[in-house]
Design a protein around this motif. Structure first.
Motif, PDB file in Angstrom:
ATOM      1  N   ASP A   1       4.674  24.322  22.494  1.00  0.00           N
ATOM      2  CA  ASP A   1       5.959  24.262  23.191  1.00  0.00           C
ATOM      3  C   ASP A   1       6.371  25.685  23.582  1.00  0.00           C
ATOM      4  OD1 ASP A   1       8.590  23.115  24.026  1.00  0.00           O
ATOM      5  OD2 ASP A   1       7.757  21.388  22.956  1.00  0.00           O
ATOM      6  N   ASP A   2       7.623  25.857  24.061  1.00  0.00           N
ATOM      7  CA  ASP A   2       8.047  27.203  24.453  1.00  0.00           C
ATOM      8  C   ASP A   2       8.127  28.127  23.248  1.00  0.00           C
ATOM      9  OD1 ASP A   2       8.505  27.028  27.352  1.00  0.00           O
ATOM     10  OD2 ASP A   2       9.855  25.430  26.751  1.00  0.00           O
ATOM     11  N   ALA A   3       8.366  27.556  22.080  1.00  0.00           N
ATOM     12  CA  ALA A   3       8.422  28.348  20.852  1.00  0.00           C
ATOM     13  C   ALA A   3       8.019  27.453  19.692  1.00  0.00           C
ATOM     14  CB  ALA A   3       9.843  28.873  20.636  1.00  0.00           C
TER      15      ALA A   3
ATOM     16  N   LEU B   1      12.198  19.731  23.446  1.00  0.00           N
ATOM     17  CA  LEU B   1      10.734  19.814  23.487  1.00  0.00           C
ATOM     18  C   LEU B   1      10.189  19.384  24.832  1.00  0.00           C
ATOM     19  CD1 LEU B   1       9.942  18.225  20.004  1.00  0.00           C
ATOM     20  CD2 LEU B   1      10.420  20.619  20.592  1.00  0.00           C
ATOM     21  N   ARG B   2       8.991  19.848  25.152  1.00  0.00           N
ATOM     22  CA  ARG B   2       8.318  19.391  26.367  1.00  0.00           C
ATOM     23  C   ARG B   2       8.014  17.894  26.250  1.00  0.00           C
ATOM     24  NH1 ARG B   2       4.148  24.536  27.334  1.00  0.00           N
ATOM     25  NH2 ARG B   2       5.802  26.103  27.463  1.00  0.00           N
ATOM     26  N   SER B   3       7.874  17.413  25.039  1.00  0.00           N
ATOM     27  CA  SER B   3       7.518  16.006  24.814  1.00  0.00           C
ATOM     28  C   SER B   3       8.733  15.090  24.714  1.00  0.00           C
ATOM     29  CB  SER B   3       6.704  15.892  23.517  1.00  0.00           C
ATOM     30  OG  SER B   3       7.471  16.422  22.444  1.00  0.00           O
TER      31      SER B   3
ATOM     32  N   ILE C   1      12.153  22.937  29.413  1.00  0.00           N
ATOM     33  CA  ILE C   1      11.143  24.001  29.524  1.00  0.00           C
ATOM     34  C   ILE C   1      11.752  25.063  30.426  1.00  0.00           C
ATOM     35  CG2 ILE C   1       9.998  22.981  31.567  1.00  0.00           C
ATOM     36  CD1 ILE C   1       7.295  23.864  30.298  1.00  0.00           C
ATOM     37  N   ASP C   2      11.340  26.312  30.262  1.00  0.00           N
ATOM     38  CA  ASP C   2      11.825  27.328  31.200  1.00  0.00           C
ATOM     39  C   ASP C   2      10.787  27.525  32.304  1.00  0.00           C
ATOM     40  OD1 ASP C   2      10.077  28.594  29.325  1.00  0.00           O
ATOM     41  OD2 ASP C   2      10.886  30.541  29.889  1.00  0.00           O
ATOM     42  N   VAL C   3      11.267  27.898  33.485  1.00  0.00           N
ATOM     43  CA  VAL C   3      10.364  28.031  34.636  1.00  0.00           C
ATOM     44  C   VAL C   3       9.746  29.423  34.619  1.00  0.00           C
ATOM     45  CG1 VAL C   3      10.130  27.898  37.131  1.00  0.00           C
ATOM     46  CG2 VAL C   3      11.775  26.438  35.967  1.00  0.00           C
ATOM     47  N   SER C   4       8.547  29.512  34.034  1.00  0.00           N
ATOM     48  CA  SER C   4       7.834  30.792  34.041  1.00  0.00           C
ATOM     49  C   SER C   4       6.668  30.760  35.025  1.00  0.00           C
ATOM     50  CB  SER C   4       7.343  31.150  32.635  1.00  0.00           C
ATOM     51  OG  SER C   4       6.585  30.099  32.090  1.00  0.00           O
ATOM     52  N   ASP C   5       5.967  29.634  35.105  1.00  0.00           N
ATOM     53  CA  ASP C   5       4.769  29.573  35.959  1.00  0.00           C
ATOM     54  C   ASP C   5       5.043  28.951  37.328  1.00  0.00           C
ATOM     55  OD1 ASP C   5       3.332  30.635  33.856  1.00  0.00           O
ATOM     56  OD2 ASP C   5       2.779  28.686  33.059  1.00  0.00           O
TER      57      ASP C   5
ATOM     58  N   SER D   1      14.191  33.731  27.220  1.00  0.00           N
ATOM     59  CA  SER D   1      14.143  32.479  27.963  1.00  0.00           C
ATOM     60  C   SER D   1      13.458  31.360  27.168  1.00  0.00           C
ATOM     61  CB  SER D   1      13.416  32.724  29.291  1.00  0.00           C
ATOM     62  OG  SER D   1      13.376  31.558  30.046  1.00  0.00           O
ATOM     63  N   ASP D   2      12.394  31.679  26.443  1.00  0.00           N
ATOM     64  CA  ASP D   2      11.728  30.645  25.640  1.00  0.00           C
ATOM     65  C   ASP D   2      12.630  30.172  24.489  1.00  0.00           C
ATOM     66  OD1 ASP D   2       9.252  30.109  26.900  1.00  0.00           O
ATOM     67  OD2 ASP D   2       8.471  32.025  26.208  1.00  0.00           O
ATOM     68  N   ILE D   3      13.435  31.082  23.964  1.00  0.00           N
ATOM     69  CA  ILE D   3      14.381  30.687  22.905  1.00  0.00           C
ATOM     70  C   ILE D   3      15.456  29.775  23.513  1.00  0.00           C
ATOM     71  CG2 ILE D   3      16.078  31.573  21.229  1.00  0.00           C
ATOM     72  CD1 ILE D   3      13.133  32.257  20.527  1.00  0.00           C
TER      73      ILE D   3
HETATM   74 MG    MG Z   1       8.375  28.922  28.339  1.00  0.00          MG
END
Ligand code: MG
Ligand code: ADP
Length: 322
Positions: free
Chosen positions: A46-48, A162-164, A225-229, A91-93
């Motif tokens: 996940d992000d963290a 969570l992403r899930s 989720i944060d938009v990184s990609d 951002s992930d936090i």
């Molecule tokens: Mg992230």
């Protein structure tokens, strides 16, 4: 903010799929982390990561910025680098719904870099976000690299996002306009001294959505989720982890950016999240005087669905090549 016209989307079906080496390596890491420690609530993937101690969740994440991969010294000064390094880690936090508390900072640097200035800037920006610099490491290197470990906390009566956590029927929401960072990157490459535009700042000094993340987690949001990609690439992590399909109708675009910037550009550090009660979230944001998120689509029960407007899309975004 502007919205894309559907007729411009013919490029979507020719995009290469997301099966990049970076994601294959991460899937193997997820398998390796299956041997769970009793305190490990959320392992790799996940992000963290989330650890559970007493009545507190400890939320931990790390991200590195590497010269000529993540930043170019032709237009990034040390303050920009410090700002971005702290921002992307915060951002992930934010994406988990936690409060940022502590940072550890490792710097590998050539002699030419003013380390005292960089460290002071890192410490200041951490403080601006309410976080404390508690350690790190220094090394010499031919190129500049900053790796930060961010540590956040949240009470264990709030579930980390969570992403899930997406469910079919959930609305998909985005916290703000997308594509500004990629648009800014293009502008900075063309004119490295034009640093004070909104798009240049979106690239040089992205802001983490810490307050929004905490608010929506408390309001019951279970998936973010944060938009990184890039929006489609990051949404793909939600679709795969939650086993839902994605129907997108509308995407908020940063003023002056293109649809491609918004969908594939990345590094916007907005939050994408899903909820079965978007009205409640909009009201909570308005009450807290936060920027109003946009509903961009819906999660479907058919996990194969990927549409934008009426067209099927194949997700892609930024990936590292190994
Ligand atoms: Mg992230
Ligand atoms: P993000 O874009 O949110 O920073 P990443 O795509 O970098 O997330 O990473 C996805 C997941 O894989 C995260 O849980 C991260 O901790 C994990 N991960 C990435 N690289 C490594 C690594 N070298 N070792 C262990 N876990 C890793």
């Amino acid at each position: 903010m502007r919205h894309y016209p559907i007729f411009e989307l013919s490029f979507l079906s020719v995009s290469p799929p997301i099966n990049a080496p970076e994601f294959e390596i991460i899937s193997k890491l997820i398998d390796l982390s299956k041997n769970l420690d009793p305190n490990l609530k959320i392992p790799i993937g996940d992000d963290a990561a989330v650890l559970h101690f007493g009545d507190t969740f400890i939320v931990i994440s790390t991200d590195a910025l590497v010269q000529d991969v993540h930043f170019d010294l032709n237009y990034f000064d040390l303050n920009d680098i410090a700002h971005k390094a702290v921002g992307v880690n915060a951002s992930d936090i934010a994406a988990m719904g936690a409060e940022l508390k502590y940072l550890l900072v490792t710097i590998a640097s050539p002699k030419s870099v003013q380390l005292a200035q960089l460290l002071s800037s890192l410490k200041q920006y951490a403080l601006d976000l309410g976080a404390t610099l508690i350690g790190g490491d220094l090394s010499s290197s031919e190129k500049l690299m900053i790796s930060i470990t961010a540590i956040g906390t949240m009470p264990n009566n709030t579930d980390p996002m969570l992403r899930s956590g997406a469910v079919a029927g959930d609305s998909i929401m985005v916290s703000g306009p997308l594509g500004g960072s990629n648009f800014g990157l293009r502008c900075l490459r063309a004119n490295p001294s034009a640093k004070n535009t909104a798009q240049a700042l979106a690239h040089l000094r992205p802001s983490a959505q810490l307050e929004l993340g905490r608010l929506i987690a408390r309001a019951g949001v279970r998936c973010a989720i944060d938009v990184s990609d890039g929006m489609l690439a990051d949404l793909e992590h939600i679709a795969l982890a939650s086993q839902v399909g994605i129907e997108l109708q509308d995407v908020p675009i940063f003023s002056g950016a293109t649809i491609e910037d918004a969908l594939f550009g990345g590094e916007d550090y907005q939050l994408i999240f899903t909820t079965n009660n978007p009205k409640h979230i909009l009201e909570a944001c308005a009450n807290a005087h936060l920027f109003s998120p946009t509903i961009v689509g819906v999660c479907t029960s058919n996990p194969e669905t990927r549409t934008l407007g009426e067209k099927r899309y194949t997700p892609r975004g930024y990936t590292h090549d190994f």
